[in-house]
Design a protein around this motif. Structure first.
Motif, PDB file in Angstrom:
ATOM      1  N   PRO A 187       0.831  -1.205   0.000  1.00 22.36           N
ATOM      2  CA  PRO A 187       0.000   0.000   0.000  1.00 22.36           C
ATOM      3  C   PRO A 187       0.865   1.255   0.000  1.00 22.36           C
ATOM      4  N   THR A 188       0.434   2.262  -0.737  1.00 19.09           N
ATOM      5  CA  THR A 188       1.209   3.485  -0.826  1.00 19.09           C
ATOM      6  C   THR A 188       0.970   4.356   0.403  1.00 19.09           C
ATOM      7  N   PHE A 189       2.019   5.019   0.879  1.00 19.30           N
ATOM      8  CA  PHE A 189       1.923   5.860   2.073  1.00 19.30           C
ATOM      9  C   PHE A 189       1.262   7.196   1.749  1.00 19.30           C
ATOM     10  N   LEU A 190       1.679   7.812   0.655  1.00 16.52           N
ATOM     11  CA  LEU A 190       1.083   9.074   0.204  1.00 16.52           C
ATOM     12  C   LEU A 190       0.295   8.793  -1.079  1.00 16.52           C
ATOM     13  N   PRO A 191      -1.017   8.927  -1.055  1.00 13.48           N
ATOM     14  CA  PRO A 191      -1.831   8.566  -2.214  1.00 13.48           C
ATOM     15  C   PRO A 191      -1.398   9.242  -3.518  1.00 13.48           C
ATOM     16  N   GLU A 192      -0.887  10.459  -3.434  1.00 14.04           N
ATOM     17  CA  GLU A 192      -0.472  11.170  -4.644  1.00 14.04           C
ATOM     18  C   GLU A 192       0.892  10.709  -5.161  1.00 14.04           C
ATOM     19  N   HIS A 193       1.551   9.811  -4.418  1.00 15.64           N
ATOM     20  CA  HIS A 193       2.864   9.294  -4.816  1.00 15.64           C
ATOM     21  C   HIS A 193       2.874   7.767  -4.724  1.00 15.64           C
ATOM     22  N   PRO A 194       2.524   7.073  -5.815  1.00 13.23           N
ATOM     23  CA  PRO A 194       2.549   5.607  -5.804  1.00 13.23           C
ATOM     24  C   PRO A 194       3.936   5.094  -5.402  1.00 13.23           C
ATOM     25  N   ASN A 195       3.966   3.955  -4.780  1.00 12.29           N
ATOM     26  CA  ASN A 195       5.185   3.279  -4.335  1.00 12.29           C
ATOM     27  C   ASN A 195       5.905   4.022  -3.221  1.00 12.29           C
ATOM     28  N   SER A 196       5.224   4.956  -2.530  1.00 14.91           N
ATOM     29  CA  SER A 196       5.863   5.670  -1.425  1.00 14.91           C
ATOM     30  C   SER A 196       5.741   4.855  -0.142  1.00 14.91           C
ATOM     31  N   PHE A 197       6.798   4.936   0.670  1.00 17.82           N
ATOM     32  CA  PHE A 197       6.857   4.168   1.916  1.00 17.82           C
ATOM     33  C   PHE A 197       7.686   4.938   2.933  1.00 17.82           C
ATOM     34  N   PRO A 198       7.240   4.991   4.219  1.00 18.51           N
ATOM     35  CA  PRO A 198       8.013   5.695   5.244  1.00 18.51           C
ATOM     36  C   PRO A 198       9.076   4.768   5.860  1.00 18.51           C
ATOM     37  N   VAL A 199      10.318   5.167   5.770  1.00 18.55           N
ATOM     38  CA  VAL A 199      11.410   4.410   6.386  1.00 18.55           C
ATOM     39  C   VAL A 199      11.671   5.046   7.746  1.00 18.55           C
ATOM     40  N   THR A 200      11.444   4.280   8.794  1.00 21.38           N
ATOM     41  CA  THR A 200      11.602   4.785  10.162  1.00 21.38           C
ATOM     42  C   THR A 200      12.946   4.352  10.731  1.00 21.38           C
TER      43      THR A 200
END
Length: 189
Positions: free
Chosen positions: A78-91
Motif C-alpha cells: 500500500p502506498t503511504f502518500l496517495p499522490e505518490h505511488p510506491n511511497s513508503f516511510p522508512v523509520t
C-alpha cells in the motif's frame, strides 16, 4: 543516537549497515540497507528516491528524522502518500552488536547514498541500466563478473576504460577457467 561505550567508533559493517552519520535530502537516490517488508519488495539493496524528510515537532537537523518517505519502484504494498505511488516511510531502527564483553547499539535510518555504487554493493541487484568503470586492472575476475551481470540486457550496459589486454588476461584466468569447468559439470548433471 549511539549507546554503549565506544559505540561511536563502530563502522557501518559492525553496526549492521547503519551509518554513523547520514546526509539526506529530497530527491536523493538511496539504497535500503535492511529487509523491511520482503513480501512487498522492500529488501536490502532496494533503490529509491527520497520524497520527504519528517522530523518530530520542534526538531530538525541534526536530530534523527521521525521517518523518511521514499519512493521505491519495486515496492508493491500500500502506498503511504496517495499522490505518490510506491511511497513508503522508512523509520529509524535500532541495531545492537557485541564487541568484547560490551553490548553496543546504534539507532539510525537504514538508507545509504546510491548515486553510484561499488561493485560489491551492487552484488545481488538487478539494474535497469549500468555504467561500469573497472579501471585498468581488477583484483579478481569474479568482481568483473558481478559488475557485468547486473543488467538483464547487454544493451543496458556501458563499460568505461575496458582495456583489450584485460580480456586476454581474463580468458586464461584460473578462476574463470575453474568456473567454466564447474558450469559445464553442473549442466551435464
Amino acid at each position: 543516537m549511539l549507546a554503549g561505550r565506544n559505540a561511536h567508533l563502530a563502522s557501518s559493517n559492525l553496526a549492521c549497515s547503519l551509518q554513523r552519520t547520514g546526509f539526506l535530502s529530497v530527491g536523493l537516490r538511496v539504497m535500503l540497507r535492511a529487509n523491511l517488508w520482503v513480501e512487498e519488495g522492500l529488501v536490502n539493496g532496494s533503490i529509491g528516491t527520497v520524497l520527504r524528510i519528517i522530523y518530530c515537532a520542534n526538531q530538525g537537523p541534526p536530530a534523527l528524522p521521525a521517518f523518511v518517505v521514499c519512493i521505491f519502484l519495486d515496492y508493491t504494498g500500500p502506498t503511504f502518500l496517495p499522490e505518490h505511488p510506491n511511497s513508503f516511510p522508512v523509520t529509524p531502527i535500532k541495531r545492537a552488536w557485541t564487541a568484547g564483553h560490551a553490548t553496543l547499539s546504534h539507532t539510525g535510518i537504514s538508507l545509504d547514498l546510491a548515486w553510484g555504487l561499488t561493485i560489491h554493493k551492487s552484488q545481488g541487484l538487478t539494474m535497469a541500466k549500468a555504467v561500469i568503470d573497472i579501471g585498468h586492472h581488477e583484483m579478481t575476475a569474479r568482481i568483473l563478473l558481478v559488475a557485468l551481470s547486473r543488467v538483464r540486457n547487454i544493451n543496458d550496459l556501458l563499460v568505461n576504460n575496458f582495456a583489450r589486454e584485460l580480456i586476454t588476461r581474463l580468458a586464461i584466468n584460473d578462476q574463470i577457467l575453474q568456473r567454466k569447468r564447474e558450469e559445464t559439470r553442473l549442466r551435464d548433471l
